[in-house]
Design an enzyme around this catalytic site. Structure first.
Site, PDB file in Angstrom:
ATOM      1  N   ARG A   1      -3.732  13.277   0.203  1.00  0.00           N
ATOM      2  CA  ARG A   1      -4.929  14.024   0.583  1.00  0.00           C
ATOM      3  C   ARG A   1      -5.874  14.259  -0.611  1.00  0.00           C
ATOM      4  O   ARG A   1      -6.549  15.274  -0.678  1.00  0.00           O
ATOM      5  CB  ARG A   1      -4.563  15.384   1.210  1.00  0.00           C
TER       6      ARG A   1
ATOM      7  N   PHE B   1       4.359 -10.339   5.576  1.00  0.00           N
ATOM      8  CA  PHE B   1       4.025 -10.578   4.163  1.00  0.00           C
ATOM      9  C   PHE B   1       3.957  -9.251   3.425  1.00  0.00           C
ATOM     10  O   PHE B   1       3.975  -8.194   4.026  1.00  0.00           O
ATOM     11  CB  PHE B   1       2.695 -11.334   4.011  1.00  0.00           C
TER      12      PHE B   1
ATOM     13  N   VAL C   1       0.843  -1.201   0.000  1.00  0.00           N
ATOM     14  CA  VAL C   1       0.000   0.000   0.000  1.00  0.00           C
ATOM     15  C   VAL C   1       0.876   1.249   0.000  1.00  0.00           C
ATOM     16  O   VAL C   1       1.735   1.425   0.875  1.00  0.00           O
ATOM     17  CB  VAL C   1      -0.929   0.018   1.223  1.00  0.00           C
TER      18      VAL C   1
ATOM     19  N   TYR D   1      -5.310   2.873   9.191  1.00  0.00           N
ATOM     20  CA  TYR D   1      -6.265   1.872   8.725  1.00  0.00           C
ATOM     21  C   TYR D   1      -7.507   1.718   9.591  1.00  0.00           C
ATOM     22  O   TYR D   1      -8.444   1.025   9.192  1.00  0.00           O
ATOM     23  CB  TYR D   1      -5.551   0.523   8.561  1.00  0.00           C
TER      24      TYR D   1
ATOM     25  N   LEU E   1      -6.096   6.725  -1.528  1.00  0.00           N
ATOM     26  CA  LEU E   1      -6.086   5.548  -0.658  1.00  0.00           C
ATOM     27  C   LEU E   1      -7.503   5.058  -0.400  1.00  0.00           C
ATOM     28  O   LEU E   1      -7.776   3.850  -0.446  1.00  0.00           O
ATOM     29  CB  LEU E   1      -5.382   5.872   0.661  1.00  0.00           C
TER      30      LEU E   1
END
Length: 410
Positions: free
Chosen positions: A90, A410, A82, A123, A94
């Site tokens: 901004r 990972f 990501v 997140y 995402l």
């Protein structure tokens, strides 16, 4: 600004991955590491956002099965890679990738998504909660002694070449997966990741050393580590950096630690990713000289609340109604009745009955693997008790016998 979000094509991988590297500071991954990432990339699950000819945002997912309380291996999306370019922050990029990704995960029928976060605060707004922790240790082996269980002397230890160690380590890892919530069962190509050892990543340490533990000719454990030599006026003070250690029984586990404690010319063992209930804490003579620290590790999101809660087991009979808030994945929002029998089997269905607890999907993800307490979340005001006693019932039912842990990234 005109941007295009689309699935990654194999011919675009180098540009896509280079954009990711730039977003994380610009340092290039060693060639061996880079090739490993390319080999496990699932192109149909990898997304980029292009602004003209430039890749300005990336994300992807790996297809895993994740161990949950009770030992089931649940289909899970391992969210990865990501990034958003500094030039395009901004602007909602995402959010658009997370929206597309979670819709795809739902379409694939995967009840959960997981990730490791470079910045954990990012997140939560997408429904991810910190579900596991990892412990780091720096053990002063000049002052700490080890007490080992009966049978430790029966374990034979031997060095192994990396090519031999790959399959050996993976066979032990695979046997341990169901017993530790939070552990992913990997597909082909992942077995070599933990043994990739570019010289540029050793920080002055030795090449990776691989040690196997055997009993009666059968493999029962392994450890992989580096040694960083160091000296001062008083003599040697090298450091052993443990990258991985696993065993199938207590004696094999103790034998591996005893070996590390006895390596010549060293005075410290560093282990940067261990479970918070690691048995070594009960083998050492002075836990205060182990410099214990903890941090968040695996973040988890319930993509399908009903299927996810039915997939794991619980510590006893349970009958509770959850009022779940989920603005980002509204199909999860509403009331769910979770029932479990004395053997841990569960059902989770929609209901119109009055709720016993109210919480967001983020808190449900935090508690899902049984390492974080719903009671603790309630004390923080993150879970609301709507029926007296409901928090205690839920906390007791959700807890795992062993601390959930992500042994390999990972």
């Amino acid at each position: 600004m005109t941007t295009e979000l689309r699935v990654l094509q194999p011919s675009e991988w180098n540009q896509w991955f280079s954009s990711l590297e730039l977003a994380f500071g610009g340092s290039q991954e060693p060639a061996e590491q880079r090739e490993q990432y390319r080999s496990v990339t699932e192109y149909e699950r990898s997304i980029g956002i292009w602004d003209g000819d430039d890749v300005v945002a990336t994300t992807g997912a790996f297809t895993f099965r994740l161990a949950v309380p009770g030992g089931a291996l649940v289909p899970a999306a391992g969210v990865t890679m990501v990034s958003v370019a500094s030039t395009h922050r901004r602007r909602g990029l995402l959010t658009s990738m997370m929206r597309r990704q979670l819709d795809d995960v739902r379409a694939l029928g995967e009840p959960i998504a997981v990730l490791t976060a470079s910045e954990p605060e990012i997140y939560g707004r997408f429904g991810y909660g910190a579900a596991t922790r990892q412990m780091s240790l720096a053990i002063d082996t000049d002052r700490v002694r080890l007490s080992v269980p009966e049978g430790t002397d029966e374990v034979r230890l031997r060095y192994a070449r990396k090519d031999e160690a790959v399959d050996a380590c993976e066979s032990v890892y695979a046997r341990l997966v169901p017993g530790r919530p939070g552990t992913p069962a990997h597909g082909p190509g992942w077995e070599r990741k933990s043994l990739i050892d570019p010289e540029s990543s050793r920080a002055g340490g030795s090449a990776l050393q691989c040690l196997l533990a055997e009993r009666d000719g059968e493999l029962v454990g392994y450890t992989n580590y580096h040694i960083k030599p160091d000296w001062d006026n008083a003599g040697p003070k090298g450091r052993i950096v443990v990258s991985d250690l696993a065993a199938l029984d207590p004696a094999a586990y103790a034998a591996l630690w005893r070996f590390l404690f006895a390596i010549d010319l060293t005075s410290t063992i560093e282990a940067r990713n261990r479970p918070t209930d690691d048995a070594v804490l009960h083998l050492v003579s002075d836990v205060r000289r182990c410099d214990i620290r903890q941090r968040d590790s695996l973040h988890l999101r319930l993509v399908d609340v009903g299927a996810a809660l039915e997939a794991r087991t619980y510590r006893g009979p349970l009958d509770l109604v959850f009022e779940v808030e989920d603005a980002f994945c509204p199909w999860n929002a509403g009331r769910w009745r979770l029932t479990a029998d004395a053997k841990g089997g569960a059902s989770c269905k929609r209901t119109e009955d009055a709720a016993d607890l109210a919480l967001s999907v983020r808190e449900l993800g935090t508690a899902y693997l049984g390492g974080e307490s719903l009671g603790s979340l309630a004390l923080a005001g993150r879970v609301r008790e709507l029926r007296a006693g409901a928090v205690a019932e839920a906390s007791s039912a959700f807890v795992s016998d062993v601390a959930p842990w992500l042994p390999r990234g990972f």
